[in-house]
Design an enzyme around this catalytic site. Sequence first.
Site, PDB file in Angstrom:
ATOM      1  N   ASN A 184      13.112   1.832  49.560  1.00  0.00           N
ATOM      2  CA  ASN A 184      13.660   2.557  50.558  1.00  0.00           C
ATOM      3  C   ASN A 184      13.129   1.901  51.851  1.00  0.00           C
ATOM      4  OD1 ASN A 184      13.955   4.197  52.656  1.00  0.00           O
ATOM      5  ND2 ASN A 184      13.032   6.128  51.695  1.00  0.00           N
ATOM      6  N   CYS A 243      13.104   4.855  55.797  1.00  0.00           N
ATOM      7  CA  CYS A 243      12.157   6.127  56.247  1.00  0.00           C
ATOM      8  C   CYS A 243      11.998   6.296  57.824  1.00  0.00           C
ATOM      9  CB  CYS A 243      10.989   6.251  55.644  1.00  0.00           C
ATOM     10  SG  CYS A 243      10.035   7.528  55.845  1.00  0.00           S
ATOM     11  N   THR A 270      21.349  17.548  51.599  1.00  0.00           N
ATOM     12  CA  THR A 270      21.282  18.907  52.353  1.00  0.00           C
ATOM     13  C   THR A 270      21.776  19.907  51.469  1.00  0.00           C
ATOM     14  OG1 THR A 270      21.317  17.659  54.635  1.00  0.00           O
ATOM     15  CG2 THR A 270      21.926  19.768  54.638  1.00  0.00           C
ATOM     16  N   ASN A 302      14.889  16.835  59.198  1.00  0.00           N
ATOM     17  CA  ASN A 302      13.411  16.824  58.565  1.00  0.00           C
ATOM     18  C   ASN A 302      12.878  15.685  59.266  1.00  0.00           C
ATOM     19  OD1 ASN A 302      12.896  14.328  56.367  1.00  0.00           O
ATOM     20  ND2 ASN A 302      15.029  14.459  56.681  1.00  0.00           N
ATOM     21  N   SER A 303      11.448  16.052  59.056  1.00  0.00           N
ATOM     22  CA  SER A 303      10.595  15.041  59.253  1.00  0.00           C
ATOM     23  C   SER A 303       9.348  14.994  58.468  1.00  0.00           C
ATOM     24  CB  SER A 303      10.149  15.001  60.851  1.00  0.00           C
ATOM     25  OG  SER A 303       8.990  14.045  61.097  1.00  0.00           O
ATOM     26  N   GLY A 325      25.364  11.059  52.195  1.00  0.00           N
ATOM     27  CA  GLY A 325      25.446  11.561  53.487  1.00  0.00           C
ATOM     28  C   GLY A 325      26.808  12.465  53.377  1.00  0.00           C
ATOM     29  N   ILE A 340      24.103   6.393  53.437  1.00  0.00           N
ATOM     30  CA  ILE A 340      22.766   6.213  54.319  1.00  0.00           C
ATOM     31  C   ILE A 340      21.820   7.096  54.099  1.00  0.00           C
ATOM     32  CG2 ILE A 340      24.615   5.538  56.106  1.00  0.00           C
ATOM     33  CD1 ILE A 340      24.395   8.484  57.125  1.00  0.00           C
ATOM     34  N   LYS A 394      11.448  10.970  44.309  1.00  0.00           N
ATOM     35  CA  LYS A 394      11.149  11.136  45.572  1.00  0.00           C
ATOM     36  C   LYS A 394      10.550   9.481  45.850  1.00  0.00           C
ATOM     37  CE  LYS A 394       9.447  12.116  49.765  1.00  0.00           C
ATOM     38  NZ  LYS A 394      10.548  11.926  50.952  1.00  0.00           N
ATOM     39  N   GLY A 427       7.581  12.979  56.488  1.00  0.00           N
ATOM     40  CA  GLY A 427       6.522  12.296  56.458  1.00  0.00           C
ATOM     41  C   GLY A 427       5.940  11.592  55.161  1.00  0.00           C
ATOM     42  N   SER A 464      18.850   9.740  56.320  1.00  0.00           N
ATOM     43  CA  SER A 464      19.227  10.359  57.363  1.00  0.00           C
ATOM     44  C   SER A 464      19.396   9.551  58.752  1.00  0.00           C
ATOM     45  CB  SER A 464      18.308  11.432  57.483  1.00  0.00           C
ATOM     46  OG  SER A 464      16.943  10.907  57.555  1.00  0.00           O
TER      47      SER A 464
HETATM   48  O1  RRO Z   1       9.850  11.663  53.744  1.00  0.00           O
HETATM   49  C1  RRO Z   1      10.678  11.825  54.644  1.00  0.00           C
HETATM   50  O2  RRO Z   1      10.252  12.102  55.723  1.00  0.00           O
HETATM   51  C2  RRO Z   1      11.880  11.001  54.601  1.00  0.00           C
HETATM   52  C3  RRO Z   1      12.177   9.900  54.037  1.00  0.00           C
HETATM   53 BR1  RRO Z   1      10.755   8.876  53.337  1.00  0.00          BR
HETATM   54  C4  RRO Z   1      13.247   9.120  54.194  1.00  0.00           C
HETATM   55  O3  RRO Z   1      13.672   8.034  53.487  1.00  0.00           O
HETATM   56  N1  RRO Z   1      14.405   9.968  54.828  1.00  0.00           N
HETATM   57  C5  RRO Z   1      13.855  11.056  55.298  1.00  0.00           C
HETATM   58  O4  RRO Z   1      15.248  11.450  55.830  1.00  0.00           O
HETATM   59  N2  RRO Z   1      12.918  11.652  55.334  1.00  0.00           N
END
Ligand code: RRO
Length: 312
Positions: free
Chosen positions: A128, A131, A273, A69-70, A250, A193, A45, A72, A195
């Site tokens: 990354n 995000c 997913t 997703n969110s 993706g 990619i 992660k 964070g 998301s």
């Molecule tokens: O943790 C997230 O909300 C998140 C991250 Br860091 C990311 O790179 N991509 C994503 O879809 N969620």
Amino acid sequence: MADLTASFHDHTFQTPLMNASGVYCYTTEELDNLLASKAGTLVTKSATINYRAGNPEPRYRNLALGSINSMGLPNEGLAYYLDYVLKKQADPTVPTLFLSVAGISMAEDLDMLSTIDQSDFNGLTELNLSCPNVPGKPQVAYDFEATEKMLAAAFERFHKPLGVKLPPYFDLTQFDIVAQILNQYPLAYINTINSIGNGLYIDVDSETVAIKPKGGFGGLGGAYVLPTALANVHAFRQRLNPEIAIIGTGGIENGADVFAHLLAGADLVQVGTQLMKDGPDVFTRLAAELADIMNAKGYHKLADFKGKLKTL
Ligand code: RRO
């Protein structure tokens, strides 16, 4: 019988399959389960320096056509993941691993890269730049000037193999500009990619959004994003220096989707997913389905078709 062995620079993996960062890779238990699966390797992660709780729940939802997703950036902090990959690299049966970092600022990214550089880690580090879910923090890789500054500063202090996780781009001029920036640096790879940022799922019956953070806006994954992911893999394969490898991420639901990513030019592929939906057993099915397709087509190894997409 199809040979699924994947080469990635001087590393060899049993299959080209791995998890997408953020899915099934938060804890050492999840990471160990990935190692025991048919995944060829794994990525941790995305880490910040310190532990982060992330956004309020519900912050992930499976949808009929994918996910939103969110999260964070919830994570245990860099030391936790660095400790894990360092322990594992002492075990010769464990493949080379990927360690992902995503600072909240450029200073935090650079700080983490210095820590990794000074450690004994000999795997691949992923920065990354995409995000989409930290409120008030735009995705770095949509700001081309910031991306260039970030890479210049990163390579001043980082001397190990480095890749970047990119957001989806949607215009051919964006591919030209971003590839021109990336080609100036000794990147080991790009991962494309992340998301598709800031989608909004609406449940018409309840007249509500699907997740709590940011009023329901969140990153899309799954079937929604497959054609965008394939476009990004292929557009970058056409533009990047051949020494820069590509991880395609993706929309992978089945072996045909893996095949399509490889055909478009991916060297490895990541599953988000569908891994969330099925758990690590998904890799057994994907490996078998990919092998079936290769056998049916008479392909013996990935190099027989990798990057060989035909146009009309
Ligand atoms: O943790 C997230 O909300 C998140 C991250 Br860091 C990311 O790179 N991509 C994503 O879809 N969620």
